[in-house]
Design an enzyme around this catalytic site. Structure first.
Site, mmCIF file in Angstrom:
data_model
loop_
_atom_site.group_PDB
_atom_site.id
_atom_site.type_symbol
_atom_site.label_atom_id
_atom_site.label_comp_id
_atom_site.label_asym_id
_atom_site.label_seq_id
_atom_site.Cartn_x
_atom_site.Cartn_y
_atom_site.Cartn_z
ATOM 1 N N ASN A 166 -30.278 5.193 -10.537
ATOM 2 C CA ASN A 166 -31.336 5.858 -9.747
ATOM 3 C C ASN A 166 -32.077 6.925 -10.536
ATOM 4 O OD1 ASN A 166 -28.907 7.301 -9.680
ATOM 5 N ND2 ASN A 166 -29.426 8.302 -7.757
ATOM 6 N N GLY A 242 -22.053 8.007 -9.765
ATOM 7 C CA GLY A 242 -22.185 6.689 -9.147
ATOM 8 C C GLY A 242 -21.502 6.664 -7.801
ATOM 9 N N SER A 243 -20.966 5.510 -7.456
ATOM 10 C CA SER A 243 -20.409 5.334 -6.111
ATOM 11 C C SER A 243 -19.001 5.929 -6.010
ATOM 12 C CB SER A 243 -20.366 3.853 -5.762
ATOM 13 O OG SER A 243 -19.517 3.183 -6.660
ATOM 14 N N THR A 246 -16.205 3.373 -7.298
ATOM 15 C CA THR A 246 -16.077 3.291 -8.754
ATOM 16 C C THR A 246 -15.531 4.601 -9.306
ATOM 17 O OG1 THR A 246 -17.939 1.767 -8.756
ATOM 18 C CG2 THR A 246 -17.279 2.640 -10.870
ATOM 19 N N GLU A 264 -19.622 12.893 -9.959
ATOM 20 C CA GLU A 264 -20.785 13.164 -9.107
ATOM 21 C C GLU A 264 -21.000 11.890 -8.297
ATOM 22 O OE1 GLU A 264 -23.508 13.578 -7.232
ATOM 23 O OE2 GLU A 264 -24.950 13.406 -8.859
ATOM 24 N N CYS A 298 -28.531 10.745 -4.633
ATOM 25 C CA CYS A 298 -27.231 11.134 -4.065
ATOM 26 C C CYS A 298 -27.393 12.316 -3.121
ATOM 27 C CB CYS A 298 -26.239 11.442 -5.169
ATOM 28 S SG CYS A 298 -26.886 12.540 -6.408
ATOM 29 N N GLU A 398 -23.070 6.115 3.299
ATOM 30 C CA GLU A 398 -24.239 6.338 2.447
ATOM 31 C C GLU A 398 -25.022 5.024 2.338
ATOM 32 O OE1 GLU A 398 -23.670 6.965 -1.828
ATOM 33 O OE2 GLU A 398 -25.075 8.630 -1.689
ATOM 34 N N GLU A 475 -22.727 20.220 -12.648
ATOM 35 C CA GLU A 475 -23.644 19.971 -13.754
ATOM 36 C C GLU A 475 -24.834 20.898 -13.571
ATOM 37 O OE1 GLU A 475 -23.486 15.362 -13.256
ATOM 38 O OE2 GLU A 475 -23.652 15.837 -15.389
HETATM 39 P P1 NAD Z 1 -21.464 2.076 -9.468
HETATM 40 O O1 NAD Z 1 -20.694 3.282 -9.129
HETATM 41 O O2 NAD Z 1 -20.759 0.766 -9.421
HETATM 42 O O3 NAD Z 1 -22.052 2.216 -10.956
HETATM 43 C C1 NAD Z 1 -22.367 3.446 -11.578
HETATM 44 C C2 NAD Z 1 -22.072 3.321 -13.070
HETATM 45 O O4 NAD Z 1 -20.674 3.071 -13.251
HETATM 46 C C3 NAD Z 1 -22.786 2.161 -13.762
HETATM 47 O O5 NAD Z 1 -23.164 2.544 -15.063
HETATM 48 C C4 NAD Z 1 -21.699 1.100 -13.843
HETATM 49 O O6 NAD Z 1 -21.903 0.176 -14.876
HETATM 50 C C5 NAD Z 1 -20.494 1.965 -14.119
HETATM 51 N N1 NAD Z 1 -19.204 1.336 -13.804
HETATM 52 C C6 NAD Z 1 -18.942 0.389 -12.860
HETATM 53 N N2 NAD Z 1 -17.628 0.077 -12.887
HETATM 54 C C7 NAD Z 1 -17.053 0.831 -13.845
HETATM 55 C C8 NAD Z 1 -15.721 0.960 -14.336
HETATM 56 N N3 NAD Z 1 -14.726 0.246 -13.840
HETATM 57 N N4 NAD Z 1 -15.487 1.863 -15.319
HETATM 58 C C9 NAD Z 1 -16.476 2.601 -15.819
HETATM 59 N N5 NAD Z 1 -17.765 2.513 -15.410
HETATM 60 C C10 NAD Z 1 -18.046 1.646 -14.428
HETATM 61 O O7 NAD Z 1 -22.751 2.077 -8.599
HETATM 62 P P2 NAD Z 1 -23.674 0.828 -8.190
HETATM 63 O O8 NAD Z 1 -22.884 -0.394 -7.924
HETATM 64 O O9 NAD Z 1 -24.731 0.722 -9.199
HETATM 65 O O10 NAD Z 1 -24.246 1.387 -6.821
HETATM 66 C C11 NAD Z 1 -23.499 1.250 -5.630
HETATM 67 C C12 NAD Z 1 -23.616 2.469 -4.767
HETATM 68 O O11 NAD Z 1 -23.274 3.641 -5.507
HETATM 69 C C13 NAD Z 1 -25.011 2.780 -4.263
HETATM 70 O O12 NAD Z 1 -25.341 2.022 -3.164
HETATM 71 C C14 NAD Z 1 -24.875 4.251 -3.945
HETATM 72 O O13 NAD Z 1 -24.269 4.438 -2.701
HETATM 73 C C15 NAD Z 1 -23.960 4.752 -5.010
HETATM 74 N N6 NAD Z 1 -24.675 5.405 -6.119
HETATM 75 C C16 NAD Z 1 -24.626 6.752 -6.179
HETATM 76 C C17 NAD Z 1 -25.299 7.399 -7.197
HETATM 77 C C18 NAD Z 1 -25.288 8.883 -7.322
HETATM 78 O O14 NAD Z 1 -26.191 9.455 -7.898
HETATM 79 N N7 NAD Z 1 -24.261 9.567 -6.847
HETATM 80 C C19 NAD Z 1 -26.026 6.674 -8.129
HETATM 81 C C20 NAD Z 1 -26.038 5.273 -8.046
HETATM 82 C C21 NAD Z 1 -25.346 4.661 -7.034
#
Ligand code: NAD
Length: 494
Positions: A166, A242-243, A246, A264, A298, A398, A475
Site C-alpha cells: 500500500n 503487513g497483515s 503474517t 506494524e 493501516c 479490517e 517508527e
Molecule cells: P501480508 O502481510 O501477507 O504481506 C506483507 C508483506 O509480508 C509482503 O511483502 C509479503 O511478501 C511478506 N510476507 C508474506 N508472508 C511472509 C512470511 N512468511 N515471512 C516473511 N514475509 C512474508 O499482506 P497482504 O497479503 O499483502 O495483505 C493482506 C492484508 O494485510 C490486507 O488486506 C490488509 O488487511 C493487511 N495489510 C496491512 C498493511 C499495513 O500497512 N499494516 C499493509 C498491507 C496489507
C-alpha cells in the site's frame, strides 16, 4: 523525459522502459540464482506491465552475506559522513521524483498526486534521519570517583525490512532511513505486487554514496523470499509491516534466533465526532480519512463514531462528497485510484457482500467497478455502511479498502467504549470544539496516535505505531531510531 511524456509513452506502449527487474545485491542488479521470474500488474488496467526476479533462499543468503560485509563498512563510517550521504539521497529522490512517482503510481494503483506525496515525504525522511545520524550520543553516568562510566549507542547490525504494497516507498524509507542513520545495513523484501521502487531507491542510495552491500533488495514472494530472510540468524532486527496473520507468523519465525522485531499491523481506527463539532469539518475529515489511497491505509479512519445529533447532517454531506469522487487510472490523477490487486478487490467485495446479505444499510457505493474511461482495472466504489453495531464484522474486521463503517453514540462513555471496541489500537481522530473533551478522549483512547480536529495531522517528526493487535514498536520521529541502535554500558575503574 518529462512526466507527461512518460505517461503518454506508457499509455501508448503499455510498458515502461528502464524498469529495474533483478535483485539488488552488493551494489549491482543480479538475476535470481534459480532464474525464476514474476509479473507485475498495473491495477488501473489489470494488465501486466513488467516482470522481475522471483527470489529464493539462495538469493536471500547472498543478500544477507552482502549486508553482513556492508555492515562492517557502514558501522565504521563517521556519523557526519552518513549524514551527508543521506542528505544526498534526499536530494536525488527529489530530483528523480517524476520517474519514481510514475512507477509508484503504476505499480500500486494509487493516484499520481498520492505517489508524489509519498516520494517527497520519503525524501524528508532521509533528511530527518540524516540530521539525527551525527547526534546519536550516549551519556556519561556518575558512579562516584572510582569509575568513569558512559554509554555508547551502537547499531544492531543487519536489519530486514518486509514491506507491504500500500505504501511501497514510504514504508520502505521509514525503515531504512533510521536504520542507515544508526549505522545498520539492510536487506529489503518488497511486496510481491509492488517490487520496483525499492530496487530504484536501493540503486539511488549507492549513487548517493552508501557503500555497496549496505542496502540490498530481494524481490519475490513472502514464502520463498520473505520467510528465509526473517529466519536468517545473521539478521538482528526485522521491521515488518503487513497483515496480523503474517505478522504473527514472523514473530514466531524470529523467536528461535531472538531477533528484534517491529510489527506494524492492521487497524480499524475510529474518527470520533462529538455533537459540538463542525459538520463540514467532520464530513471532510472523514472523507479523506477513509478514501485516501482507496482506503488501503493501516491507519485509515475506517470507522466514523458519531454523536446521534450530528449523524444526519454529517452523513448527508459525506454521502454527497463520496458520490462526487472521481475514480480512474492513477496516472490520470482522479480523486481515487485502483485497489492494488484482483485478489484484494475480491476480498473487499466479499466484505461488502456479506454486509449486504445481513441487511446493513449501504448509503453509497457497494460495488466493484472499473475505470470509466477504459472499462478496465480493479476499482471499488467509495462505500458507506450505516448504523453498525459494535460487534458487526464490518466494524471488527479490517477491510483495507474504501469502505467506511458508521457507529452512533449517545454520550462520551459510549463513544470511548466504541472507539476502543476492536482488537486494533493504531490511530484515532477526535472532532470537538471542547478542549477538555478532546484531551480526555486523547488520553483514554488506546492508540499510538490521536489527532484532534484534523485526522491526518502530524508528520515524520512524530512516532507512529500501534498497540494490541496493531503491533508494537514505533517508527518515524526520533523514537524510530531506537529499534536500530542499542545502548552499551562501559565502566573504567580509575
Ligand atoms: P501480508 O502481510 O501477507 O504481506 C506483507 C508483506 O509480508 C509482503 O511483502 C509479503 O511478501 C511478506 N510476507 C508474506 N508472508 C511472509 C512470511 N512468511 N515471512 C516473511 N514475509 C512474508 O499482506 P497482504 O497479503 O499483502 O495483505 C493482506 C492484508 O494485510 C490486507 O488486506 C490488509 O488487511 C493487511 N495489510 C496491512 C498493511 C499495513 O500497512 N499494516 C499493509 C498491507 C496489507
Amino acid at each position: 523525459m518529462s512526466v507527461n511524456a512518460l505517461i503518454s509513452n506508457y499509455f501508448t506502449t503499455g510498458a515502461l522502459s528502464d524498469l529495474p527487474s533483478d535483485h539488488f545485491i552488493d551494489g549491482v542488479f543480479v538475476p535470481s540464482e534459480r532464474g525464476n521470474r514474476m509479473e507485475s500488474f498495473d491495477p488501473g488496467t489489470a494488465t501486466v506491465f513488467g516482470d522481475f526476479a522471483a527470489g529464493t533462499a539462495a538469493d536471500v543468503d547472498h543478500a544477507v552475506s552482502s549486508a553482513s560485509a556492508g555492515f562492517a563498512l557502514w558501522r565504521d563510517t563517521p556519523p557526519a559522513r552518513r549524514c551527508a550521504i543521506l542528505m544526498e539521497a534526499a536530494r536525488l529522490m527529489r530530483a528523480e521524483a517524476d520517474w519514481l512517482a510514475v512507477v509508484e503510481s503504476l505499480d500500486s494503483g494509487k493516484t499520481l498526486t498520492e505517489a508524489y506525496g509519498d516520494i517527497h515525504g520519503s525524501a524528508r525522511l532521509f533528511e530527518y534521519y540524516a540530521g539525527a545520524a551525527d547526534k546519536l550520543d550516549g551519556r556519561s553516568v556518575n558512579l562516584g570517583n572510582d569509575n568513569a562510566a558512559f554509554t555508547l549507542r551502537e547499531p544492531v547490525g543487519v536489519t530486514a525490512h518486509i514491506v507491504p504494497w500500500n505504501y511501497p516507498t514510504s514504508t520502505l524509507v521509514r525503515g531504512i532511513a533510521p536504520a542507515l542513520a544508526g549505522g545498520c545495513s539492510a536487506v529489503v523484501k518488497p511486496a510481491e505486487t509492488t517490487p520496483y521502487t525499492a530496487l530504484m531507491i536501493a540503486e539511488l542510495l549507492i549513487r548517493a554514496g552508501v557503500p555497496a552491500g549496505v542496502v540490498n533488495v530481494v524481490t519475490g514472494t513472502g514464502q520463498e523470499a520473505g520467510a528465509p530472510l526473517v529466519q536468517d540468524p545473521r539478521v538482528r532486527h526485522v521491521t515488518f509491516t503487513g497483515s496480523v496473520a503474517t505478522g504473527v507468523g514472523v514473530m514466531q519465525a524470529v523467536a528461535p534466533n531472538v531477533t528484534g522485531l517491529t510489527l506494524e499491523l492492521g487497524g480499524k481506527s475510529p474518527l470520533v465526532a462529538f455533537a459540538d463539532a463542525d459538520a463540514e469539518a467532520v464530513a471532510e475529515g472523514a472523507l479523506w480519512a477513509i478514501f485516501s489511497n482507496a482506503g488501503q491505509i493501516c491507519s485509515a479512519g475506517s470507522r466514523l463514531v458519531i454523536h446521534r445529533d450530528l449523524h444526519a447532517p454529517v452523513l448527508e454531506l459525506l454521502v454527497k462528497k463520496a458520490k462526487a469522487l472521481t475514480l480512474g487510472h492513477g496516472l490520470r490523477n482522479t480523486d481515487m485510484g485502483a485497489v492494488n490487486s484482483e485478489r484484494h478487490l475480491a476480498a473487499i467485495t466479499a466484505h461488502v457482500e456479506h454486509a449486504r446479505s445481513r441487511g446493513v444499510e449501504i448509503l453509497c457505493g457497494g460495488q466493484a467497478t472499473s475505470d470509466p474511461e477504459t472499462g478496465k482495472g480493479w476499482f471499488f466504489e467509495p462505500t458507506i455502511l450505516d448504523g453498525l453495531s459494535a460487534q458487526d464484522p464490518a466494524i471488527q474486521q479490517e477491510i483495507f479498502g474504501p469502505v467506511l463503517g458508521v457507529q452512533v453514540f449517545e454520550d462520551e462513555e459510549e463513544a470511548l467504549a466504541l472507539a476502543n471496541g476492536t482488537e486494533f489500537a493504531l490511530a484515532a481522530g477526535v472532532y470537538t470544539k471542547d478542549i477538555a473533551t478532546a484531551l480526555r478522549m486523547a488520553r483514554r483512547i488506546d492508540a499510538g496516535q490521536v489527532t484532534v480536529n484534523d485526522y491526518w495531522a502530524g508528520g515524520i517528526e512524530l512516532p507512529f505505531g500501534g498497540n494490541r493487535k496493531s503491533g508494537f514498536g514505533r517508527e518515524k520521529g526520533l523514537e524510530g531510531i531506537d529499534a536500530y541502535t542499542r545502548a552499551k554500558a562501559i565502566t573504567l575503574a580509575v
